[in-house]
Design an enzyme around this catalytic site. Structure first.
Site, PDB file in Angstrom:
ATOM      1  N   THR A 167       0.900  -1.160   0.000  1.00 55.65           N
ATOM      2  CA  THR A 167       0.000   0.000   0.000  1.00 55.65           C
ATOM      3  C   THR A 167       0.927   1.196   0.000  1.00 55.65           C
ATOM      4  O   THR A 167       2.088   1.083   0.376  1.00 55.65           O
ATOM      5  CB  THR A 167      -0.916   0.023   1.255  1.00 55.65           C
ATOM      6  N   ASP A 206     -10.051  -8.644   1.318  1.00 59.61           N
ATOM      7  CA  ASP A 206     -10.384  -7.880   2.526  1.00 59.61           C
ATOM      8  C   ASP A 206     -11.815  -8.146   3.001  1.00 59.61           C
ATOM      9  O   ASP A 206     -12.229  -7.680   4.063  1.00 59.61           O
ATOM     10  CB  ASP A 206     -10.176  -6.373   2.296  1.00 59.61           C
TER      11      ASP A 206
HETATM   12  N1  GLY Z   1      -5.870  -3.635   1.702  1.00 61.73           N
HETATM   13  C1  GLY Z   1      -5.606  -3.285   3.036  1.00 61.73           C
HETATM   14  C2  GLY Z   1      -6.683  -2.461   3.649  1.00 61.73           C
HETATM   15  O1  GLY Z   1      -7.460  -1.847   2.941  1.00 61.73           O
HETATM   16  O2  GLY Z   1      -6.807  -2.443   4.855  1.00 61.73           O
END
Ligand code: GLY
Length: 576
Positions: A381, A423
């Site tokens: 991320t 997720d």
């Molecule tokens: N993909 C990690 C989050 O959105 O928490």
């Protein structure tokens, strides 16, 4: 140095432990000063993205323009973290409106998605790989639509100008850093079977190595098209057709209609206060804002500035707080368009008071027992923080989820697609790649957005812009942002030290208290005595922060010492 005073009621073993270990605090990472400038500041996880951002600030762009330039540049220089095939959230503080805005450009489940899609049709056993690798793992991407919408509402410079640094990086190429090379090498075997990936990312039958130039011609053309038509082709035209073809070829179910139907959503940001400082962060479908507000409300009840900075007593209270926050996360939070949620209650001071009552001052008393093995996938991320000279703040957290997302590559566009479907709660009581449990509320439904932890956050002090923060690392985002705020507000350290200070993380399940290895062994022993199940790790999370010092009218920026990122300002006065 402040001392931990053994309180009445503490047992002998505990008192001896504190006496033995009181004089030791954690060793901070090698100390460096924040970067300082007079006319705006950006902090990003990659020096080339920071350069793009500062270029735009220098041209008179605002915080949103500069953050978007960084986001597009990151789509080129670190596709393993984030990119055009992913999704994101942005929190903006508009100086003109004196108001915070939150944009949801999260991926959503395709129309054909169902609660059973990751279960074996015969045995009903979970098929975890399906939500992680290949076409079925791909959620409908939101990043491109998000960037277009953010610029439409707040942008100052022409969109084309903002994408220009990214186009140049893709077309002319850039030298691969060792993080990129490592990530590429990690997927070596899988990527070697895809000739389209090999063409771009391999030389002489091996992945590119550090220092070799990565040229992404298809990606450059994709970016140019987006600059020209603001995402029309990406969601409705030729580019959309290529995405659908790549997803379908690798077993996915995204249709052209899914892309046509994708919409960004402006949401009411979560407001919180911490010791008089006001802040705003991302509301559901991110859990970030609610969890940060709840954690800070619990911590506000402790006199942290009278407790030794980074002592075991502090870490014990912090971990007990995070544990409670993550139980609530799993129980209540999900896409608000599908599930009603008690956001008001979860962010109220009274609710935090009631949770604080359950925390024992000495010992870890888990509210529930649980335990799964430690997560094995590296964090991915990207986060960008910018404050401009007019006082606008823009925090963007953008992601393809885990490294290179689903590994599905769209050759004509030069992009990887996310695996954010992971997720969701993909099967009853299944944890995701972050070993993170979520409840039935986060089950899969067509069009729904999976619960996130991404937490772009802005804070005001005495009504003036103060902090623009964020982090990466799945659930560790929440605990990292809380620790940055506490480090600055309670411990009074500068923004670089606040980011570099060793962290801990607790997410309720598994029953583990993760501590960075820079936390000293004596503190760890003390936490074990307090009955925490301590798991030591090297490092995690990469955070970016910008701070405005109202008195001196100076901007300070810091990029996490754990990574290769940089902070850079307009009218720099200190470039250390
Ligand atoms: N993909 C990690 C989050 O959105 O928490």
């Amino acid at each position: 140095m402040k001392f931990i005073s053994p309180k009445s009621g503490y047992n002998l073993q505990f008192i001896i432990c504190n006496l033995l270990f009181t004089f030791h605090t954690v060793s901070l990472a090698a100390y460096r000063l924040p970067v300082c400038a007079r006319a705006g500041m950006a902090a990003t996880p990659h020096p080339l993205a920071t350069e793009a951002s500062v270029q735009i600030l220098d041209k008179g762009g605002n915080a949103v323009d500069a953050a978007l330039a960084a986001a597009f540049a990151l789509s080129v220089v670190e596709q393993y973290h984030s990119g055009l095939g992913g999704g994101e959230f942005a929190v903006v503080w508009s100086a003109k409106d004196e108001k915070a805005y939150a944009l949801d450009a999260r991926e959503c489940a395709p129309a054909g998605a169902s609660a059973e899609m990751y279960l074996d049709p015969e045995t009903q056993n979970p098929l975890p790989d399906k939500s992680w690798r290949g076409g079925l793992a791909v959620g409908v991407p939101g990043s491109v639509a998000g960037r277009v919408e953010l610029h439409r509402r707040f942008g100052k410079l022409p969109f084309k100008e903002i994408l220009q640094p990214a186009v140049k990086l893709a077309r002319a190429g850039f030298p691969l850093d060792r993080y990129y090379a490592d990530r590429l090498n990690g997927q070596r075997d899988r990527f070697a079977n895809d000739s389209n990936i090999v063409k771009v990312f391999f030389r002489r039958n091996r992945p590119l190595e550090p220092g070799e130039i990565l040229v992404q011609t298809a990606l450059a053309s994709t970016l140019e098209q987006i600059a020209l038509d603001a995402g029309q082709a990406f969601y409705r035209g030729k580019q959309a057709a290529h995405i659908v073809a790549a997803v379908n070829k690798s077993g996915g179910i995204i249709t052209k209609q899914d892309l046509t139907d994708y919409k960004t959503i402006w949401r009411e940001p979560v407001k919180f206060t911490y010791r008089g400082i006001e802040g705003w962060s991302m509301p559901p479908p991110s859990s970030g804002g609610v969890c940060i507000a709840l954690a800070l409300n619990i911590l506000e009840g402790y006199p942290l500035n009278y407790i030794e900075n980074y002592s075991s007593e502090y870490y014990h209270l912090l971990a007990s707080t995070f544990e409670r926050v993550f139980i609530d996360r799993a129980e209540w939070l999900a896409d608000p368009d599908f599930v009603p949620q008690p956001i008001g209650g979860m962010t109220s001071k009274l609710y935090a008071d009631s949770l604080r009552k359950g925390i024992d001052k000495q010992f870890h008393i888990p509210p529930k027992s649980a335990g799964d093995p430690w997560l094995y996938e590296p964090i991915n991320t990207s986060h960008i923080s910018v404050i401009d000279h007019a006082g606008n703040m823009c925090a963007i957290t953008t992601s393809v989820n885990t490294a290179f997302g689903s590994l599905v590559f769209v050759p004509e566009l030069g992009i990887f697609l996310n695996n954010t479907m992971d997720d969701f709660a993909t099967a009853p009581s299944a944890a995701n790649q972050f070993d993170l449990a979520s409840g039935e509320v986060n089950g899969i439904t067509s069009g729904k957005r999976p619960l996130s932890s991404m937490s772009p956050t802005v804070l005001l002090k005495d009504g003036r812009p103060f902090l623009c923060l964020g982090s990466v690392g799945g659930p560790r985002i929440i605990t990292s942002v809380v620790q940055m705020i506490v480090n600055i507000v309670d411990f009074g350290v500068d923004i670089q030290a606040a980011i570099d200070a060793p962290r801990l993380h607790c997410q309720w399940k598994p029953d583990a208290l993760y501590v960075e290895s820079a936390i000293s062994p004596d503190i760890i022993s003390n936490l074990i005595l307090r009955k925490w199940n301590v798991v030591k790790e090297k490092t995690w999370s990469l955070s970016q922060g910008v701070m405005f010092d109202t008195e001196k009218s100076l901007f300070y920026g810091a990029s996490d010492a754990r990574g290769v990122g940089t902070a850079g300002g307009s009218a720099m006065i200190d470039s250390r």
